[in-house]
Design a protein around this motif. Structure first.
Motif, short mmCIF file in Angstrom:
data_model
loop_
_atom_site.label_atom_id
_atom_site.label_comp_id
_atom_site.label_asym_id
_atom_site.label_seq_id
_atom_site.Cartn_x
_atom_site.Cartn_y
_atom_site.Cartn_z
N ASN A 178 26.68 -43.11 8.70
CA ASN A 178 26.70 -44.87 8.26
C ASN A 178 27.17 -45.43 9.64
O ASN A 178 28.27 -45.90 9.48
CB ASN A 178 27.48 -45.05 6.96
CG ASN A 178 26.74 -44.58 5.92
OD1 ASN A 178 25.66 -44.36 5.75
ND2 ASN A 178 27.52 -44.21 4.76
N TYR A 206 38.68 -44.33 7.69
CA TYR A 206 37.55 -44.59 7.12
C TYR A 206 36.44 -44.69 7.87
O TYR A 206 35.12 -44.14 7.56
CB TYR A 206 37.73 -45.89 6.09
CG TYR A 206 37.01 -45.97 5.10
CD1 TYR A 206 35.98 -45.15 4.65
CD2 TYR A 206 37.22 -47.26 4.17
CE1 TYR A 206 35.41 -45.36 3.33
CE2 TYR A 206 36.27 -47.42 3.20
CZ TYR A 206 35.24 -46.60 2.65
OH TYR A 206 34.83 -46.52 1.57
N TYR A 245 32.35 -35.50 0.47
CA TYR A 245 32.21 -36.90 1.08
C TYR A 245 32.15 -38.14 -0.04
O TYR A 245 32.89 -38.91 0.04
CB TYR A 245 31.07 -37.15 1.95
CG TYR A 245 31.18 -36.41 3.29
CD1 TYR A 245 31.85 -36.50 4.23
CD2 TYR A 245 29.94 -35.39 3.42
CE1 TYR A 245 32.01 -35.72 5.39
CE2 TYR A 245 30.00 -34.81 4.69
CZ TYR A 245 31.16 -34.92 5.71
OH TYR A 245 30.87 -34.12 6.87
N GLN A 280 32.63 -42.53 7.57
CA GLN A 280 31.47 -43.24 7.71
C GLN A 280 30.50 -42.69 8.72
O GLN A 280 29.24 -42.48 8.77
CB GLN A 280 31.61 -44.78 7.65
CG GLN A 280 32.20 -45.21 6.52
CD GLN A 280 31.53 -45.01 5.21
OE1 GLN A 280 30.19 -45.01 5.30
NE2 GLN A 280 32.18 -45.16 4.05
N GLN A 330 35.07 -40.61 -0.18
CA GLN A 330 34.66 -42.21 -0.36
C GLN A 330 35.62 -42.73 -1.68
O GLN A 330 36.27 -43.72 -1.61
CB GLN A 330 33.53 -42.34 -0.51
CG GLN A 330 32.87 -43.72 -0.91
CD GLN A 330 32.65 -44.52 0.11
OE1 GLN A 330 32.22 -44.10 1.43
NE2 GLN A 330 32.56 -45.76 0.07
N THR A 362 28.23 -49.23 9.53
CA THR A 362 29.65 -49.36 8.56
C THR A 362 30.69 -48.69 9.34
O THR A 362 31.82 -49.21 9.38
CB THR A 362 29.51 -48.60 7.10
OG1 THR A 362 28.48 -49.15 6.55
CG2 THR A 362 30.79 -48.77 6.47
N SER A 363 30.54 -47.61 10.01
CA SER A 363 31.43 -46.96 10.91
C SER A 363 32.12 -47.94 12.00
O SER A 363 33.21 -48.23 12.30
CB SER A 363 31.09 -45.63 11.40
OG SER A 363 31.79 -44.99 12.23
#
Length: 238
Positions: free
Chosen positions: A74, A65, A44, A69, A48, A77-78
């Motif tokens: 996350n 992306y 990961y 996430q 990233q 953020t996702s």
């Protein structure tokens, strides 16, 4: 990495033919593939790194992306990244944000929002590719909203729909596996509901019949899932 070396080796020749910007664009194409491959292999940090390079170069897929996430937990953020890739089109294929965002809404306890988003996309797309996936997302949303009859109905619609997996890396195996996993969860919740609503279920013939039926269907669904998982070449990753 050999691809990057190849680009560097022929940079001058390609610049002369295609212009000076071609090197960066070719590199970004390779970064895109590296981001996906590293994510698949659970590297990961490396994934990233390449997604950040893609974002800086203006070539990032916010959908992919966002998926990465979400995979590492996350979720906020996702959700943000998936939301950046929400667009409608006259072309008929699965819009992955409309499948994954309802799942994130469910994680956040926003089941009504999840249901609404799924219904919106189902109405928009009609019986075109993606319809089955949207119904799976709708079934999950209904389940966690406590609407078990509607969940079963949406699952049956997905199971009976001949999905074409266009515009996505999701496959038929994942499609069938997800439906059957949700069926197991559904039967668990139906069992719990039967016992909760009928306090004297242990001496009610109707309740005992319903419980026996749910348990039998759950066992059948578990058998299917175990065999699907056993024969899945990516079972270790799952």
């Amino acid at each position: 990495y050999n691809g990057l070396a190849y680009i560097k080796r022929y940079e001058a020749d390609n610049d002369a033919i295609f212009g000076s910007g071609q090197t960066q664009q070719r590199q970004l194409t390779i970064y895109h593939n590296l981001a996906l491959l590293h994510c698949f292999n659970k590297n990961y940090d490396s994934s990233q790194y390449y997604y950040e390079l893609l974002a800086d170069g203006g070539r990032v897929s916010w959908n992919n992306y966002g998926g990465m996430q979400g995979e590492v937990g996350n979720f906020a953020t996702s959700q943000e990244y998936f939301s950046r890739d929400m667009y409608k089109s006259a072309e008929h294929f699965l819009r992955e944000p409309y499948y994954y965002l309802p799942q994130l809404y469910v994680y956040a306890g926003k089941t009504k929002e999840a249901i609404s988003l799924c219904q919106e996309m189902i109405t928009e797309s009609g019986s075109t590719p993606g319809f089955g996936w949207y119904n799976i997302a709708l079934a999950r949303s209904y389940m966690y909203d406590g609407q078990l009859d509607s969940c079963a109905f949406a699952l049956d619609k997905a199971a009976n729909f001949k999905e074409l997996h266009i515009g996505t890396t999701l496959t038929q195996n994942q499609y069938d596996f997800t439906i059957n996993l949700l069926r197991i969860q559904l039967y668990d919740k139906l069992l719990a509901q039967e016992k909760f609503l009928n306090k004297g279920w242990w001496y009610s013939p109707t309740s005992l019949y319903n419980i026996a039926e749910f348990k039998a269907k759950k066992m059948a669904a578990e058998y299917v899932v175990v065999n699907q998982l056993m024969n899945d070449p990516e079972r270790d990753r799952l």
